[in-house]
Every structure is written in structure tokens, then in C-alpha cells.
Motif scaffolding. Structure first.
Motif, PDB file in Angstrom:
ATOM      1  N   ARG A  75     -11.063   1.106  -5.662  1.00  0.00           N
ATOM      2  CA  ARG A  75      -9.757   0.953  -6.301  1.00  0.00           C
ATOM      3  C   ARG A  75      -9.850   1.113  -7.816  1.00  0.00           C
TER       4      ARG A  75
ATOM      5  N   PHE B 157      -6.211   1.701  -9.444  1.00  0.00           N
ATOM      6  CA  PHE B 157      -5.384   0.555  -9.076  1.00  0.00           C
ATOM      7  C   PHE B 157      -5.880  -0.727  -9.725  1.00  0.00           C
TER       8      PHE B 157
ATOM      9  N   SER C 250       0.821  -1.215   0.000  1.00  0.00           N
ATOM     10  CA  SER C 250       0.000   0.000   0.000  1.00  0.00           C
ATOM     11  C   SER C 250       0.860   1.272   0.000  1.00  0.00           C
TER      12      SER C 250
ATOM     13  N   GLU D 193       1.421   1.950  -3.549  1.00  0.00           N
ATOM     14  CA  GLU D 193       0.177   2.468  -4.125  1.00  0.00           C
ATOM     15  C   GLU D 193      -0.051   3.912  -3.704  1.00  0.00           C
TER      16      GLU D 193
ATOM     17  N   ASP E  24      -0.558   6.994  -6.066  1.00  0.00           N
ATOM     18  CA  ASP E  24      -1.777   7.778  -5.918  1.00  0.00           C
ATOM     19  C   ASP E  24      -1.463   9.264  -5.767  1.00  0.00           C
TER      20      ASP E  24
END
Lengths: 294, 353
Positions: free
Chosen positions: B47, B52, A189, A192, A196
Motif C-alpha cells: 500500500r 495509499f 476498497s 481506493e 488507483d
């Protein structure tokens, strides 16, 4: 002292008792031989006989004899092991990264495969490389067959470059392990989150993955730098004259010269520098972080 | 103005359909919640919006633009992760400034934005602190600040209050709502907690097994659920099966329940839905549209209220939540009581809807 206090004290002692077996082996097989060597380094050797003299002569001799050749050799060895470290890590890191990110369920198969070469003796591995890189080796054979060269090229073997190469390749699989472990510990994460927040895959690697794998990287440096600093097998087989290392000179002093006090002094100088390097590395990252990477 | 739109989005993981033809649209500045039990596809939906996951079918539009093939770092969305995903090797300042530095803003502007956002989340002066030194609630605020400082079109929140204890959670719910009111950004909030969703949301989509069951305001979902699932998931409900006949439901073994009228064909099978706190309980009830006799099977005293399970003659068990003020006493196991409710407290759900 009340019985209760006594019990507490006993519990505390019992806690330390668990250390006894480990400490015992360390003392018997590491500290005792080292202490013997340390004592020797202050003795003299006259006509192949050890004389307990208590002198610094041996240390002075290592530093001054043959116009400081030993010290130059020591510095060159350090340079070569640093070079081997850099090359080896730059091979191991991509391997560890690939296995951690892309090997999926085959991760541990990969890791085991990578360690497989260590079932073969280091000396045999080195001779293996000679049959590939040496004068009559595989590469020269192929290049001659293809007519690209008319006589064997000699710069592939028996020089400092060959030593750095075999050390780097030889150690790279070991270095994959600590790097792999520290990469595995990075929470997906976090990557990610970086993506992001606008980071490209490369920026994510540079800002998150790489910094968080530093404990593993430093542990890898530990793994290779200190042992290769004192290496004597690889330079003997692959080094030729330009690839000579300090470890070879120690071996020489012990065997051919049979001057144990002198050899011991040489060893202790190497040991002292290794300890300083280890100390600096530990201070830099902290022992806990380093252990975390294990 | 529509800010986020999902059109017929489907996502499969192998054989499993995680998200099944999901469509909805979210107005600009709305607090939109995806509510459902674990494994219902709500996080996968989020997501997909963040980029993602690529949907197998369907499209995501943000501000009218298709997000097909747009990677997460190029989307006008920012996410607050379930485990927060704060960078452990950076302090609060560097965490929050992460996105701004990537945009290559001048240092003075980054400093100003970080200071302002820390004020917004009530953590002024926290720049130099390390993540490890922060409490759970403080980490929460930093995670929100790190996402919001980039001024995203849409803020995505993936059950960020999960790890907090109850008291802190209640505090953060109010905080989140305040922050959302102040910044007026569109929030998409994923949760399995109906209380959180009801408190904060302008609109809620209830999901189950990859599908959207119902979309509506908290009031609509609570008062007029369209399915037994929604009725039970949002605030628990008593559900009684029967046949709808002219404004009443015939329940075998119990009698007739007067209900709110709906346009439903007579004699069709329906559920009558009554919320536990709308059911009155007493020794002798009168002046209610529906009164039945029952026997108390279970009593759970919870302080500010007491929950009773009352067995009806036909075997149905009605859950009642009553305060001491309502009943004037605490009833005991085995007591014969009346339960009752008015027509206005009922809601009829056709079966098969």
C-alpha cells in the motif's frame, strides 16, 4: 392427503401466520379509516348531515370548483414539496457524507445528536423558527440593532419560501439516516480502486460514491416527498397567503366547511397522486434496493 | 534496470511498527513476491508503493523517481485488491474502461483495448456481463484486466487468490504467471502462501514482524535459508540444534551430523536444516552420510505421500515426507526405523544470524 403433506401445508400456513399481527394493525388503523373515508367521498353532505348517495359529485367539485383553485393548489403543493426535497437532500447529503467519512469513532454520537431535535414537537419547532425569522424575530432584531435596516424585513416569513425552508430544514436530519447507511455500505476498497485507476477525489465521488448511494438517496426522497406533499402545519404557521398548500385546504374542508365527503374526495386525490409517485420511485429502483438502503 | 526501489521505509500505526526499515529493489519485468504470515507488514508495504499509505521514514522510487507526496491516481502503479474491489454498479466493460475513460482516450481505442485485454485474460465477449453474474475465477480475471489495461509500470497484487477454492487457485497461479510472461510488466505479489510464491516468483522477500528476513530466488530461499524462520516458513524444515565443528554438527544425545561445509567458526551454535522430503526412511538404511535410529510417533497418509514424525533418541522429532515408491510400504506407529540423509541435503544456519 397424507399426514406428511398435511404437515407441509401446515408449515406453509404457519409461515404466513407470522404476518397476522402486523396485518391486523394495518387493517384496523389504516385500511378501516381509509375505507370509511373512501365511502364518505362518494356520499353527500346536506345541511350538515351525511347522505349515502353514491355519486362522483365530490370529485368533480374538487376539480372544477372555484376555477380549478384546488387543482392549482395541488400542483403548487407538489412543486413546493419537490423544492423542499431538493433543498433538504442537498443539506442532508453533505452531513451524511461528513459523518460517514470523517466522524470516525464518533459516528453514532453524531447520528444520535442529529436526531435529537425530533424529541420536540413539530409545531414547537415551527414556532421556534418564527421567533428567529418572523416580523419581530431574532434576525430582524439583530439587523435593526446593527442599524443595517430601519424597519423589519417581511420576506423572511409568511411566504412559500419560508415553508420550503422549514420543511427542508425540518426533514434534513431524517434524510441523513438513509443516505448515511448507503454511504456506510460502500466498501472503502472501491474508493481506493477508483483512486488507483487514476480518479481524483472528486472524480471518485462522482463515479463511485454518488452512484452507489442512490438507493439511500431515493429512500430519502421517499421519506420527505410524500409526507410534505400533504403537509398542513408548516404552511399554516409559516406560509402566509403565498405559501398555502393543499393539505391546509383539506383541513379546512374537514373542519371549517365541515364537508366530509368533499374533504374525503380531496384526500383521495392526494392519496392517488402519492401512490403514483411511490410506485414510480419503486419501479425506478426496485423494492429490494430500496429495502437494502434500510 | 531497477524499476521499483524502497529505501529504508518505515511505517508506524501508533505504537505498532508495521514496516520496519524495509529496503529492496526490483528489476523491470520481475515477478517479485512479498511473503510472510499475516500481520508481517507485507500488505502495508504494498500500500505504500501504491500510495495509499505515506511512509514515516524512507523513500519509494519508481523508475528512479521519488514517489514522495504523489497520490495514488498519479502513480504508474495499478493494484489488484484482496477483495478485488470491482465496481458493482458497472458491467465488465465499464469496470475495465474506468481508467481509460479518465485518461480521455477516444471511444474506439478504449473498445479495442478492452477487447484485447479480455482476450489476454481468456474472457472474450464478456463486456456486457454484470459483476454479480461472474464466478469467482472470472471476477479475478476482470480485476486483473482492469488493472493491466492501464499498462502500469508496476502491477501490485494483494493476495488476490485468497477467496478462491484450491483447484481454482492452482489454475489462477498458472494463469497469472502466463499473463506476466506475456505482458512483461513488473509484478509485486503479496501472499502468505509459500507455494504460490515459489511457483510464480522470480524473487521473493520473506517478511516477519515488519522486517525483511531474506530476499532471494525461490531456489535460494528453499535451499539456503538464512534463519530458522525462513527455513520453516518456506517449505517447512527439520531444525536440529548443535555445535559446528569442521563440517559436522555435534548434537548432544544424538551424535555427529555430517553437513555441507560453511565458513563458520568452530564450536559456534548452529541449526541444521533438512527438508522433510530429503529425509530417507526405512527399516535398514545404508549408503547415506547420516543415518539415525528412531521410533515412528505419528503417521499421516496423504495419498501421493505419507508424512511421518519420527522421535530420535535425544528427543528431537524429525518430520519425513515419503512416497510409497521411496519406502515400498507404509510404516506403522511405534515401528523402529532408520532415518537418514546425505551431506548435500543439509544446510547449516548460524544462530543469531
Amino acid at each position: 392427503m397424507s399426514s406428511r403433506d398435511l404437515l407441509e401445508t401446515f408449515k406453509e400456513i404457519r409461515h404466513y401466520l407470522t404476518l397476522v399481527p402486523g396485518v391486523f394493525w394495518l387493517v384496523l388503523f389504516l385500511f378501516v379509516p381509509l375505507a370509511v373515508m373512501g365511502i364518505f367521498s362518494f356520499w353527500s353532505m346536506i345541511e350538515y348531515e351525511l347522505i349515502p348517495t353514491w355519486t362522483f359529485e365530490n370529485y368533480v367539485a374538487v376539480i372544477t370548483s372555484r376555477n380549478g383553485l384546488y387543482i392549482k393548489l395541488l400542483l403548487k403543493s407538489l412543486g413546493m414539496s419537490v423544492a423542499a426535497t431538493v433543498v433538504s437532500i442537498s443539506m442532508a447529503y453533505p452531513m451524511a457524507y461528513y459523518i460517514s467519512r470523517y466522524a470516525g469513532k464518533y459516528k453514532y454520537l453524531w447520528i444520535n445528536t442529529i436526531i435529537a431535535p425530533y424529541m420536540i414537537s413539530w409545531v414547537i419547532t415551527l414556532f421556534g423558527w418564527r421567533t428567529i425569522l418572523g416580523y419581530g424575530g431574532l434576525i430582524n432584531f439583530l439587523l435593526m440593532k446593527l442599524g443595517l435596516i430601519s424597519e423589519p424585513i417581511t420576506w423572511l416569513w409568511h411566504n412559500w419560501g419560508a415553508v420550503i425552508f422549514v420543511l427542508a430544514v425540518g426533514w434534513a436530519p431524517w434524510l441523513v439516516l438513509p443516505i448515511f447507511v448507503s454511504l456506510e455500505k460502500i466498501d472503502e476498497s472501491l474508493l481506493e480502486a477508483a483512486r488507483d485507476l487514476g480518479a481524483s477525489p472528486i472524480q471518485t465521488f462522482l463515479t463511485v460514491t454518488l452512484p452507489l448511494s442512490i438507493p439511500g438517496l431515493l429512500l430519502a426522497v421517499f421519506f420527505i416527498l410524500i409526507p410534505t406533499f400533504g403537509e398542513f402545519v408548516a404552511p399554516r404557521i409559516a406560509g402566509g397567503t403565498s405559501g398555502a398548500m393543499y393539505g391546509m385546504a383539506i383541513e379546512d374542508a374537514f373542519t371549517r366547511m365541515a364537508n366530509w365527503p368533499f374533504a374525503s374526495a380531496m384526500t383521495f386525490i392526494l392519496l392517488a397522486i402519492s401512490i403514483v409517485i411511490a410506485f414510480v420511485l419503486i419501479r425506478r429502483v426496485g423494492l429490494e434496493t430500496l429495502m437494502e438502503a434500510l | 534496470m531497477i524499476d521499483v526501489e524502497l529505501v529504508d521505509v518505515t511505517k508506524r500505526f501508533g505504537e505498532v511498527v508495521a514496516v520496519d526499515h524495509v529496503s529492496f529493489s526490483i528489476e523491470k519485468g520481475e515477478f517479485f513476491s512479498l511473503l510472510g504470515p499475516s500481520g508481517c507488514g507485507k500488505t502495508t508495504t504494498l500500500r505504500i508503493i501504491a500510495g495509499f499509505e505515506e511512509p514515516d521514514e524512507g523513500e519509494v522510487y519508481i523508475k528512479g523517481e521519488s514517489m514522495k507526496g504523489v497520490p495514488p491516481n498519479k502513480r504508474p502503479t495499478n493494484m489488484v485488491f484482496q477483495n478485488l474491489a470491482l465496481f458493482p454498479h458497472m458491467n465488465v466493460y465499464d469496470n475495465i474502461a474506468f481508467g481509460l475513460k479518465l485518461k480521455k482516450l477516444p471511444k474506439s481505442e478504449i473498445d479495442k483495448k478492452v477487447r484485447e485485454i479480455l482476450e489476454l485474460v481468456h474472457l472474450p465477449g464478456y463486456e456486457k456481463r454484470w459483476i454479480k453474474q461472474l464466478s469467482g475465477g472470472e471476477q479475478q480475471r476482470v480485476a486483473i484486466a482492469r488493472a493491466l489495461v492501464n499498462e502500469p509500470e508496476v502491477l501490485l497484487l494483494d493476495e488476490p487468490l485468497g477467496p478462491l477454492d484450491l483447484k481454482l487457485r492452482e489454475e489462477m497461479i498458472l494463469e497469472l504467471k502466463r499473463i506476466q510472461r506475456e505482458v512483461k510488466t513488473t509484478f509485486i505479489y503479496v501472499t502468505h502462501d509459500q507455494g504460490e510464491a515459489l511457483t510464480m516468483s522470480d524473487k521473493i522477500a520473506v517478511m516477519n514482524k515488519g522486517r525483511i528476513m531474506q530476499i532471494g530466488s525461490p531456489l535460494e530461499l528453499y535451499e539456503r535459508p538464512n534463519s530458522p524462520f525462513v527455513a520453516d516458513f518456506v517449505g517447512r524444515s527439520n531444525l536440529i540444534r548443535g555445535k559446528y565443528v569442521d563440517g559436522a554438527v555435534e548434537v548432544p544425545g544424538l551424535g555427529s551430523i555430517a553437513v555441507r561445509k560453511r565458513k563458520i567458526p568452530n564450536n559456534s551454535e548452529v541449526w541444521v536444516c533438512i527438508k522433510p522430503e530429503r529425509v530417507a526412511i526405512g527399516k535398514k538404511l545404508s549408503r547415506l552420510d547420516n543415518v539415525f535410529e528412531g521410533e515412528i510417533k505419528e503417521v499421516y497418509y496423504q495419498g501421493k505421500m505419507t508424512m511421518y514424525k519420527v522421535a530420535m533418541p535425544n528427543g528431537n522429532v524429525i518430520t519425513v515426507v515419503a512416497t510409497f515408491k521411496d519406502t515400498g510400504t507404509i510404516f506403522d506407529y511405534g515401528e523402529k526405523v532408520n532415518v537418514g540423509w546425505n551431506v548435500g541435503d543439509t544446510w547449516v544456519i548460524p544462530q543469531g544470524e
